[in-house]
Design a protein around this motif. Structure first.
Motif, mmCIF file in Angstrom:
data_model
loop_
_atom_site.group_PDB
_atom_site.id
_atom_site.type_symbol
_atom_site.label_atom_id
_atom_site.label_comp_id
_atom_site.label_asym_id
_atom_site.label_seq_id
_atom_site.Cartn_x
_atom_site.Cartn_y
_atom_site.Cartn_z
ATOM 1 N N ILE A 100 -3.064 20.319 -22.980
ATOM 2 C CA ILE A 100 -3.128 20.844 -24.345
ATOM 3 C C ILE A 100 -4.596 20.861 -24.771
ATOM 4 N N PRO A 101 -5.285 21.981 -24.651
ATOM 5 C CA PRO A 101 -6.693 22.028 -25.075
ATOM 6 C C PRO A 101 -6.804 22.089 -26.598
ATOM 7 N N ARG A 102 -7.929 21.654 -27.099
ATOM 8 C CA ARG A 102 -8.231 21.774 -28.525
ATOM 9 C C ARG A 102 -9.046 23.048 -28.707
ATOM 10 N N VAL A 103 -8.475 24.052 -29.361
ATOM 11 C CA VAL A 103 -9.086 25.382 -29.415
ATOM 12 C C VAL A 103 -9.453 25.728 -30.857
ATOM 13 N N PRO A 104 -10.757 25.847 -31.157
ATOM 14 C CA PRO A 104 -11.142 26.336 -32.489
ATOM 15 C C PRO A 104 -10.824 27.832 -32.598
ATOM 16 N N HIS A 105 -10.717 28.325 -33.807
ATOM 17 C CA HIS A 105 -10.289 29.722 -34.004
ATOM 18 C C HIS A 105 -11.242 30.717 -33.354
ATOM 19 N N ASP A 106 -12.548 30.418 -33.362
ATOM 20 C CA ASP A 106 -13.499 31.389 -32.814
ATOM 21 C C ASP A 106 -13.391 31.551 -31.302
ATOM 22 N N LYS A 107 -12.633 30.651 -30.635
ATOM 23 C CA LYS A 107 -12.442 30.785 -29.190
ATOM 24 C C LYS A 107 -11.002 31.150 -28.836
ATOM 25 N N ARG A 108 -10.228 31.493 -29.840
ATOM 26 C CA ARG A 108 -8.802 31.788 -29.606
ATOM 27 C C ARG A 108 -8.610 32.929 -28.615
ATOM 28 N N GLN A 109 -9.426 33.990 -28.754
ATOM 29 C CA GLN A 109 -9.244 35.160 -27.882
ATOM 30 C C GLN A 109 -9.479 34.824 -26.420
ATOM 31 N N GLU A 110 -10.394 33.872 -26.137
ATOM 32 C CA GLU A 110 -10.654 33.501 -24.759
ATOM 33 C C GLU A 110 -9.408 32.903 -24.096
ATOM 34 N N TYR A 111 -8.585 32.197 -24.876
ATOM 35 C CA TYR A 111 -7.410 31.529 -24.339
ATOM 36 C C TYR A 111 -6.170 32.422 -24.361
ATOM 37 N N GLU A 112 -6.227 33.530 -25.112
ATOM 38 C CA GLU A 112 -5.047 34.388 -25.242
ATOM 39 C C GLU A 112 -5.070 35.583 -24.275
ATOM 40 N N LYS A 113 -5.769 35.454 -23.183
ATOM 41 C CA LYS A 113 -5.823 36.540 -22.205
ATOM 42 C C LYS A 113 -4.498 36.696 -21.471
ATOM 43 N N GLU A 114 -3.786 35.564 -21.232
ATOM 44 C CA GLU A 114 -2.534 35.619 -20.474
ATOM 45 C C GLU A 114 -1.310 35.514 -21.378
ATOM 46 N N PHE A 115 -1.439 34.862 -22.522
ATOM 47 C CA PHE A 115 -0.311 34.709 -23.455
ATOM 48 C C PHE A 115 -0.858 34.441 -24.856
ATOM 49 N N GLU A 134 -7.981 25.451 -36.101
ATOM 50 C CA GLU A 134 -7.929 25.084 -34.693
ATOM 51 C C GLU A 134 -6.466 25.016 -34.242
ATOM 52 N N TYR A 135 -6.299 25.077 -32.908
ATOM 53 C CA TYR A 135 -4.962 25.132 -32.323
ATOM 54 C C TYR A 135 -4.871 24.122 -31.178
ATOM 55 N N PHE A 136 -3.645 23.712 -30.894
ATOM 56 C CA PHE A 136 -3.384 22.827 -29.755
ATOM 57 C C PHE A 136 -2.244 23.445 -28.937
ATOM 58 N N PRO A 137 -2.576 24.529 -28.178
ATOM 59 C CA PRO A 137 -1.529 25.250 -27.446
ATOM 60 C C PRO A 137 -1.196 24.576 -26.116
ATOM 61 N N VAL A 138 0.028 24.822 -25.647
ATOM 62 C CA VAL A 138 0.408 24.392 -24.295
ATOM 63 C C VAL A 138 -0.229 25.392 -23.332
ATOM 64 N N TYR A 139 -1.235 24.935 -22.571
ATOM 65 C CA TYR A 139 -1.979 25.848 -21.705
ATOM 66 C C TYR A 139 -1.485 25.771 -20.264
ATOM 67 N N TYR A 140 -1.208 24.534 -19.784
ATOM 68 C CA TYR A 140 -0.574 24.334 -18.484
ATOM 69 C C TYR A 140 0.734 23.583 -18.726
ATOM 70 N N VAL A 141 1.777 23.928 -17.982
ATOM 71 C CA VAL A 141 3.022 23.169 -18.060
ATOM 72 C C VAL A 141 3.655 23.125 -16.673
ATOM 73 N N VAL A 142 4.054 21.945 -16.249
ATOM 74 C CA VAL A 142 4.712 21.748 -14.948
ATOM 75 C C VAL A 142 5.946 20.886 -15.182
ATOM 76 N N PRO A 143 7.134 21.346 -14.727
ATOM 77 C CA PRO A 143 7.397 22.605 -14.007
ATOM 78 C C PRO A 143 7.434 23.779 -14.989
ATOM 79 N N LEU A 144 7.083 24.942 -14.475
ATOM 80 C CA LEU A 144 7.060 26.132 -15.316
ATOM 81 C C LEU A 144 8.460 26.701 -15.526
ATOM 82 N N GLU A 145 9.326 26.510 -14.529
ATOM 83 C CA GLU A 145 10.683 27.030 -14.619
ATOM 84 C C GLU A 145 11.405 26.423 -15.824
#
Length: 567
Positions: A100-115, A134-145
């Motif tokens: 769960i990365p800590r993402v400020p709004h000005d970097k949101r677009q960098e993290y939203e390339k895939e979702f 700022e946001y705390f999105p789920v960036y990696y999740v295991v298992p993905l299924e």
């Protein structure tokens, strides 16, 4: 009337014996239950420690995964997935691992390339989240299924998760959420554990390694398939907010024993305070109880029946003898003697306490050895049974000893004064001990008397009882009775003095009269004394107020003098 009184005495013995048996049995039962409770608490303490260790081991896995983020690195999705799967395969309670990365709004677009960054609407559907600082999105999740929708979900948009995130940001410490219903296991409760990842050499948090844990799986693993757990009801409460909130419950297979509840609080777990509660089942308690309660109750009832039978038999014999008496003086004598039965029964009760305690100790000792060491050797068991039999014989002898006093003498005999006095004092021992009455005996030699010994013992009891009653009435602080015997002019003198301040002048000349009394009594005691001494022993009895010295101290009281011929 006397027969009814006999029945009352026997009924009293049965009631007292039964109540005493119940008291001893329940005392033994309470002692045994306390021992079971102590052992139960030790078992629960061990289970709680095992559960706490299992939680700690599971949480440590997040530190293992956090190594991938050292030196401000962010591992690739493939590297994170590879290491996370290794950890999940070793820990059944771990349902998912996330970055769960800590993402400020000005970097949101960098993290939203895939979702996109998402949140849940009122219908629990995923929608794109609005602008935030700022946001705390789920960036990696295991298992993905089955967790595809979780990618991009902003955890800070959920109140429960955001409270934990903000707490961790504030304290710079790892934190776990309160118990929640898991998406992966909808029928089970779990918690999310947030381990902060810091920027190098700073206290600034750049994200969290997150683990999703199932509480039930942790509990099951920590109990190690112990069959004993099936007999115990476990509850785990979250008390972090000073309110007990149940987060897990394990039900025993049988009905619980509500009288034994054990609670203990865990050490703090990543900012959460949990309490462990355990209640044994009825089966658990019954399997650990012995027959001590039933055995002690049966023995007590048997002893009561034996004693009641013997006393009843004795009473019946006395009733038959009373019916045979024809003259008034003999009837008065019997009535006075049976007035002491209450004191006799009180002394029997007093004398039984110690042997009953020994019986109880022997029973507990045998039962404890059977429970902890198995059946004792034949020799040891035989010794314990012999000790119990000796105790029972001692109790039976006590009854016989008091019974002999109440048997009416049929012929005159020579008897020793000291022996008779000892019998009288023994009958009054309980009251004299309670009042701390001091007995001073002064004699030249032991005297031999001639007559009915039990009648003479009754004389001594009546006189000593009168002194006792006056001590109580006047609240004499240091009660004392002096008993003096000597020979003079071919006569035997027996003087009994007390320090109860004497008899009032208006009463002293009348106290030997029949039915005359200065207290609530029948008024036949001292008249009976005069009858026995004058008619049956050819002697004389008189009373006077006197002063006398004992150990250089001067006392005032009444003095009874018995004068008998030397035979």
């Amino acid at each position: 009337m006397i027969k009814n009184r006999y029945k009352l005495h026997v009924s009293s013995i049965i009631i007292v014996g039964f109540l005493l048996s119940l008291f001893i049995s329940f005392t033994i039962n309470n002692i045994e239950e306390k021992a079971i409770k102590n052992r139960f608490e030790n078992v629960v303490d061990n289970k709680m420690k095992s559960f706490y260790r299992e939680i700690s081991v599971n949480l440590e896995t997040l530190y293992t995964l956090s190594i991938l983020f050292n030196e401000n690195k962010v591992p690739s999705r493939e590297t994170f997935q590879k290491e996370a799967l290794k950890i999940i395969n070793r820990h059944n309670a771990l349902q998912a691992l996330e970055w769960i990365p800590r993402v400020p709004h000005d970097k949101r677009q960098e993290y939203e390339k895939e979702f996109f960054f998402t949140t849940q609407d009122k219908n629990k559907k995923m929608i794109q989240i609005e602008k935030k600082d700022e946001y705390f999105p789920v960036y990696y999740v295991v298992p993905l299924e089955n967790n595809e929708e979780a990618l991009g979900f902003d955890l800070s948009s959920n109140r429960t998760r955001d409270i934990t995130i903000q707490n961790s940001l504030l304290t710079k410490q790892p934190r776990i959420t309160k118990a929640i219903e898991l998406v992966q296991n909808k029928n089970k409760k779990g918690f999310l554990a947030f381990l902060p990842i810091f920027k190098n050499h700073t206290q600034e948090i750049r994200g969290f390694v997150l683990g999703v844990f199932v509480i039930e799986d942790i509990f099951t693993k920590s109990m190690l398939k112990d069959n004993l757990v099936k007999q115990i009801n476990f509850n785990i409460y979250d008390i972090s907010n000073k309110i007990e909130e149940i987060i897990f419950s394990h039900k025993a297979e049988n009905k619980i024993y509500k009288h034994m509840v054990y609670k203990k609080t865990f050490p703090s777990v990543w900012g959460k305070q949990w309490t462990f509660e355990a209640i044994p089942s009825v089966t658990y308690i019954n399997e650990r109880k012995s027959l001590a309660f039933e055995l002690s109750l049966i023995i007590g009832i048997l002893i009561t029946i034996i004693i009641s039978y013997r006393i009843n038999k004795f009473h019946n014999q006395k009733f038959e003898s009373i019916q045979q008496l024809k003259n008034k003086d003999e009837i008065l004598y019997i009535q006075s003697r049976y007035a002491t039965i209450g004191e006799t029964l009180s002394n029997i009760e007093h004398q039984w306490r110690s042997p009953l305690s020994k019986l109880s100790s022997n029973i507990i000792s045998i039962q404890s050895e059977i429970e902890f060491k198995g059946m004792p050797k034949k020799e040891k068991l035989q010794t314990s049974l012999e000790n119990m039999q000796k105790t029972l014989d001692y109790m039976s002898n006590i009854v016989d000893e008091f019974k002999n006093f109440h048997i009416q003498d049929k012929t005159k005999t020579n008897f020793m004064f000291d022996d008779t006095l000892n019998v009288a004092l023994k009958l009054l021992e309980n009251d004299f001990t309670k009042l701390n009455i001091q007995i001073i005996r002064q004699r030249e030699n032991d005297l031999s008397l001639y007559g009915y010994q039990n009648e003479f013992a009754q004389v001594l009891i009546n006189i000593l009882s009168n002194s006792r009653d006056v001590f109580i009435e006047r609240q004499i602080k240091k009660p004392l009775i002096q008993i003096q015997t000597y020979k003079k002019d071919r006569k035997i003198f027996i003087k009994i003095r007390d320090n109860a301040q004497g008899i009032e002048k208006k009463h002293i000349n009348n106290i030997f009269e029949q039915f005359y009394s200065t207290k609530q009594s029948s008024g036949i005691g001292l008249h009976l004394c005069m009858m026995i001494i004058n008619k049956h022993m050819d002697g004389e009895i008189k009373v006077e107020n006197t002063t006398f010295n004992v150990f250089k101290e001067r006392y005032k009281g009444a003095a009874f003098t018995i004068i008998l011929p030397i035979t």
